[in-house]
Design an enzyme around this catalytic site. Sequence first.
Site, PDB file in Angstrom:
ATOM      1  N   TYR A 164       0.818  -1.216   0.000  1.00 30.65           N
ATOM      2  CA  TYR A 164       0.000   0.000   0.000  1.00 30.65           C
ATOM      3  C   TYR A 164       0.854   1.269   0.000  1.00 30.65           C
ATOM      4  O   TYR A 164       0.613   2.175  -0.804  1.00 30.65           O
ATOM      5  CB  TYR A 164      -0.965  -0.008   1.182  1.00 30.65           C
ATOM      6  N   GLU A 171       1.556   6.640  -6.858  1.00 26.53           N
ATOM      7  CA  GLU A 171       0.435   7.419  -7.387  1.00 26.53           C
ATOM      8  C   GLU A 171       0.657   8.912  -7.188  1.00 26.53           C
ATOM      9  O   GLU A 171       0.464   9.720  -8.107  1.00 26.53           O
ATOM     10  CB  GLU A 171      -0.864   6.979  -6.709  1.00 26.53           C
TER      11      GLU A 171
END
Length: 226
Positions: A164, A171
């Site tokens: 994660y 991102e």
Amino acid sequence: MPPKSSSSGPSGFTKSYLLAYNTLNLAAWGTCVTYAATLLLSGTDLPTIFKRTYSPLLLATQSLAILEILHSLAGLVRAPLMTTAMQVASRLLLVWGIMYPFGGDILGAASRKAQLGDYAYLGCVAAWGVTEVIRYGFFAITLSGNTVPEWWTWLRYNTFYVLYPIGISSECTLIFQALAPAANISPFFPYALTVILLVYIPGSYILYTHMIAQRRKVMRGKSKAN
């Protein structure tokens, strides 16, 4: 996509549909990860990896996730609508709003030299792909009526601790890299992307703590069962 519990779980057509959906996603994400890894190990440069894996493979595979919002709305699954929508929206922003219009600017395709965006793209493919192979595989096994191996369950509820942060940082890097070229589309686009980056702060916390809570619940249940 988590099916409902056995007491009120899917049956008949719904179960068959969810099994097919999860199996399709398992195959698609497995193809994405395997193809990208094969290119990387063969010495293919990062800009070329982007060009070969992004469209239509990654673009189509990630776009399938929009169905998960509809599944949650329709009550086919017990996934929370808000967290599902947040995760799907952020992924769609990346593949359609960042990679699609700015691939040549931030992913090195124009210069043929690896840029920061290329490494961030690879981080997204790795984090998203491995996570989704584990997740969709877990649900496909469950829906097929088989018992999920304990090692697969462990992967499902523990690998996010590493994957994660890799995915989120990748991102955010791509969004940040897109701020400059975004101005060529609209002077307001960079401001919109800046707001999105700010939203990532509470959004990432909500999603991360949600996954931690899920892990705690599942692992606690398994320890009591043993």
